[in-house]
Write a protein that holds these residues in place. Structure first.
Motif, PDB file in Angstrom:
ATOM      1  N   UNK A  24       0.834  -1.189   0.000  1.00  0.00           N
ATOM      2  CA  UNK A  24       0.000   0.000   0.000  1.00  0.00           C
ATOM      3  C   UNK A  24       0.868   1.238   0.000  1.00  0.00           C
ATOM      4  N   UNK A  25       0.505   2.252  -0.799  1.00  0.00           N
ATOM      5  CA  UNK A  25       1.319   3.460  -0.845  1.00  0.00           C
ATOM      6  C   UNK A  25       1.302   4.174   0.492  1.00  0.00           C
ATOM      7  N   UNK A  26       2.456   4.719   0.883  1.00  0.00           N
ATOM      8  CA  UNK A  26       2.566   5.434   2.139  1.00  0.00           C
ATOM      9  C   UNK A  26       2.165   6.882   1.935  1.00  0.00           C
ATOM     10  N   UNK A  27       1.556   7.490   2.953  1.00  0.00           N
ATOM     11  CA  UNK A  27       1.194   8.887   2.815  1.00  0.00           C
ATOM     12  C   UNK A  27       2.440   9.740   2.651  1.00  0.00           C
ATOM     13  N   UNK A  28       2.313  10.802   1.852  1.00  0.00           N
ATOM     14  CA  UNK A  28       3.451  11.675   1.614  1.00  0.00           C
ATOM     15  C   UNK A  28       3.827  12.405   2.887  1.00  0.00           C
ATOM     16  N   UNK A  29       5.114  12.592   3.104  1.00  0.00           N
ATOM     17  CA  UNK A  29       5.606  13.291   4.283  1.00  0.00           C
ATOM     18  C   UNK A  29       6.565  14.384   3.849  1.00  0.00           C
ATOM     19  N   UNK A  30       6.759  15.318   4.731  1.00  0.00           N
ATOM     20  CA  UNK A  30       7.676  16.410   4.437  1.00  0.00           C
ATOM     21  C   UNK A  30       9.109  15.889   4.451  1.00  0.00           C
ATOM     22  N   UNK A  35      18.667  15.709   8.373  1.00  0.00           N
ATOM     23  CA  UNK A  35      19.010  14.556   9.208  1.00  0.00           C
ATOM     24  C   UNK A  35      19.290  13.373   8.285  1.00  0.00           C
ATOM     25  N   UNK A  36      20.534  12.924   8.184  1.00  0.00           N
ATOM     26  CA  UNK A  36      20.880  11.846   7.239  1.00  0.00           C
ATOM     27  C   UNK A  36      20.229  10.513   7.561  1.00  0.00           C
ATOM     28  N   UNK A  37      19.658  10.365   8.756  1.00  0.00           N
ATOM     29  CA  UNK A  37      18.958   9.125   9.090  1.00  0.00           C
ATOM     30  C   UNK A  37      17.488   9.164   8.686  1.00  0.00           C
ATOM     31  N   UNK A  38      17.024  10.284   8.092  1.00  0.00           N
ATOM     32  CA  UNK A  38      15.719  10.311   7.446  1.00  0.00           C
ATOM     33  C   UNK A  38      15.897   9.771   6.031  1.00  0.00           C
ATOM     34  N   UNK A  39      15.228   8.691   5.711  1.00  0.00           N
ATOM     35  CA  UNK A  39      15.506   7.946   4.486  1.00  0.00           C
ATOM     36  C   UNK A  39      14.430   8.211   3.441  1.00  0.00           C
ATOM     37  N   UNK A  40      14.879   8.668   2.253  1.00  0.00           N
ATOM     38  CA  UNK A  40      13.966   8.988   1.165  1.00  0.00           C
ATOM     39  C   UNK A  40      14.503   8.414  -0.146  1.00  0.00           C
ATOM     40  N   UNK A  41      13.590   8.060  -1.042  1.00  0.00           N
ATOM     41  CA  UNK A  41      13.995   7.688  -2.388  1.00  0.00           C
ATOM     42  C   UNK A  41      14.391   8.960  -3.135  1.00  0.00           C
ATOM     43  N   UNK A  42      15.581   8.945  -3.731  1.00  0.00           N
ATOM     44  CA  UNK A  42      16.106  10.163  -4.340  1.00  0.00           C
ATOM     45  C   UNK A  42      17.156   9.829  -5.395  1.00  0.00           C
ATOM     46  N   UNK A  43      17.368  10.798  -6.282  1.00  0.00           N
ATOM     47  CA  UNK A  43      18.432  10.711  -7.275  1.00  0.00           C
ATOM     48  C   UNK A  43      19.336  11.922  -7.094  1.00  0.00           C
ATOM     49  N   UNK A 230      10.495  22.623  -1.877  1.00  0.00           N
ATOM     50  CA  UNK A 230      10.200  21.724  -0.757  1.00  0.00           C
ATOM     51  C   UNK A 230       9.711  20.360  -1.225  1.00  0.00           C
ATOM     52  N   UNK A 231      10.323  19.319  -0.635  1.00  0.00           N
ATOM     53  CA  UNK A 231       9.943  17.919  -0.893  1.00  0.00           C
ATOM     54  C   UNK A 231      10.285  17.426  -2.297  1.00  0.00           C
ATOM     55  N   UNK A 232      10.905  18.267  -3.133  1.00  0.00           N
ATOM     56  CA  UNK A 232      11.162  17.874  -4.508  1.00  0.00           C
ATOM     57  C   UNK A 232      12.609  18.040  -4.961  1.00  0.00           C
ATOM     58  N   UNK A 233      13.229  19.194  -4.663  1.00  0.00           N
ATOM     59  CA  UNK A 233      14.536  19.509  -5.252  1.00  0.00           C
ATOM     60  C   UNK A 233      15.438  20.194  -4.235  1.00  0.00           C
ATOM     61  N   UNK A 234      16.688  19.687  -4.133  1.00  0.00           N
ATOM     62  CA  UNK A 234      17.692  20.250  -3.238  1.00  0.00           C
ATOM     63  C   UNK A 234      18.979  20.491  -4.018  1.00  0.00           C
ATOM     64  N   UNK A 235      19.624  21.625  -3.784  1.00  0.00           N
ATOM     65  CA  UNK A 235      20.931  21.915  -4.368  1.00  0.00           C
ATOM     66  C   UNK A 235      21.986  21.813  -3.277  1.00  0.00           C
ATOM     67  N   UNK A 253      25.885  19.892  -7.147  1.00  0.00           N
ATOM     68  CA  UNK A 253      24.841  19.216  -7.894  1.00  0.00           C
ATOM     69  C   UNK A 253      23.467  19.412  -7.303  1.00  0.00           C
ATOM     70  N   UNK A 254      22.576  18.505  -7.646  1.00  0.00           N
ATOM     71  CA  UNK A 254      21.183  18.614  -7.240  1.00  0.00           C
ATOM     72  C   UNK A 254      20.656  17.247  -6.853  1.00  0.00           C
ATOM     73  N   UNK A 255      19.683  17.251  -5.936  1.00  0.00           N
ATOM     74  CA  UNK A 255      19.005  16.041  -5.494  1.00  0.00           C
ATOM     75  C   UNK A 255      17.536  16.141  -5.856  1.00  0.00           C
ATOM     76  N   UNK A 256      17.014  15.073  -6.483  1.00  0.00           N
ATOM     77  CA  UNK A 256      15.604  15.024  -6.856  1.00  0.00           C
ATOM     78  C   UNK A 256      14.924  13.946  -6.000  1.00  0.00           C
ATOM     79  N   UNK A 257      13.920  14.336  -5.221  1.00  0.00           N
ATOM     80  CA  UNK A 257      13.199  13.406  -4.366  1.00  0.00           C
ATOM     81  C   UNK A 257      12.001  12.834  -5.126  1.00  0.00           C
ATOM     82  N   UNK A 258      11.863  11.515  -5.107  1.00  0.00           N
ATOM     83  CA  UNK A 258      10.853  10.827  -5.912  1.00  0.00           C
ATOM     84  C   UNK A 258       9.696  10.323  -5.049  1.00  0.00           C
TER      85      UNK A 258
END
Length: 258
Positions: A24-30, A35-43, A230-235, A253-258
């Motif tokens: 089941x899909x998880x609700x979106x979170x901020x 905090x490097x121990x917060x784990x997100x799917x990202x490129x 917010x929640x999408x793109x980090x430089x 570079x840049x980080x893209x959160x998926x």
């Protein structure tokens, strides 16, 4: 070897992706990347420049894919493509694979603490002859403990056991071919200036024993980050010095959160 490693990583990510789609899909979170121990799917896409003590310069791109198949488990694959100005060679450098898990987490407005073990493997996929790889397999396993040191400062000290295999490159003298085992410590500090600006400061000491000698290598990480969307793109802009071997690396570079 290189093609086999890349194919294996692609298959692994495909399997994890399929498993996640079945659940089941998880609700979106901020996204709180401070905090490097917060784990997100990202490129992560990074351009980098390294200057070595002997004058060699390395230019290239570092692609970093992190897949979090739940909030407490993440696998990472880092694929660098580098150009060496001395050998005029361009190609794949050493690939890094990492598993990161969280076994305990307390995260409330009043308190923050987390315990996260990890396994880190660097594969000798780069050519040592072309100055793009080490020709050694590096395996590390350890744990990170995170806690709030102040309102806007979090600490993530870590300790790991490290093993470096005997290099396989034929151009290395036999007297220098030996394996090493030891440990690595880090004192990773996260400083949040605002909700969208934060800085990582991380001194690292790696102590290895090999060929009847102990060797300590001092490195550091200084990484300034800005959440652009917010929640999408980090430089980010990072400086990574090796104080022992007098090399300096800059990455942007840049980080893209998926």
């Amino acid at each position: 070897m290189k093609k086999l490693t890349i194919c294996a990583l692609l298959v692994l990510f495909a399997v994890l992706r399929a498993q996640a789609q079945k659940s089941d899909p998880q609700p979106s979170t901020e996204v709180d990347a401070s905090k490097p121990t917060n784990l997100y799917t990202q490129v992560n896409t990074l351009m980098e420049f390294t200057k070595l003590k002997n004058g060699t310069r390395l230019y290239g791109f570092r692609g970093n894919l992190q897949y979090s198949f739940n909030p407490d488990n993440l696998i990472l694959a880092e694929i660098p493509l580098l150009y060496n100005n001395q050998t005029t060679a361009f190609g794949l450098s050493d690939i890094r694979v990492r598993y990161f898990g969280v076994v305990k987490r307390v995260q409330t407005p009043e308190k923050f603490s987390v315990v996260a073990p990890f396994i880190d493997v660097t594969l000798p996929t780069g050519s040592f002859k072309d100055g793009l790889g080490s020709s050694s397999l590096v395996i590390g396993a350890g744990v990170v403990y995170g806690f709030a040191a102040a309102k806007n400062i979090s600490m993530f000290p870590g300790l790991s056991v490290v093993h470096v295999t005997k290099p396989s490159a034929s151009t290395i003298p036999e007297s220098l071919k030996f394996s090493s085992t030891g440990f690595s410590t880090q004192v990773n500090m996260s400083i949040s200036f605002t909700k969208t600006w934060f800085l990582f400061v991380n001194p690292i000491a790696t102590v290895l024993h090999g060929n009847n000698n102990w060797k300590t290598t001092w490195t550091g990480e200084f990484n300034l980050n800005h959440m652009v969307v917010p929640n999408k793109l980090k430089a980010n802009l990072g400086y990574f010095p090796n104080f022992t071997y007098h090399s300096n690396t800059i990455r942007a570079g840049a980080t893209f959160y998926l």
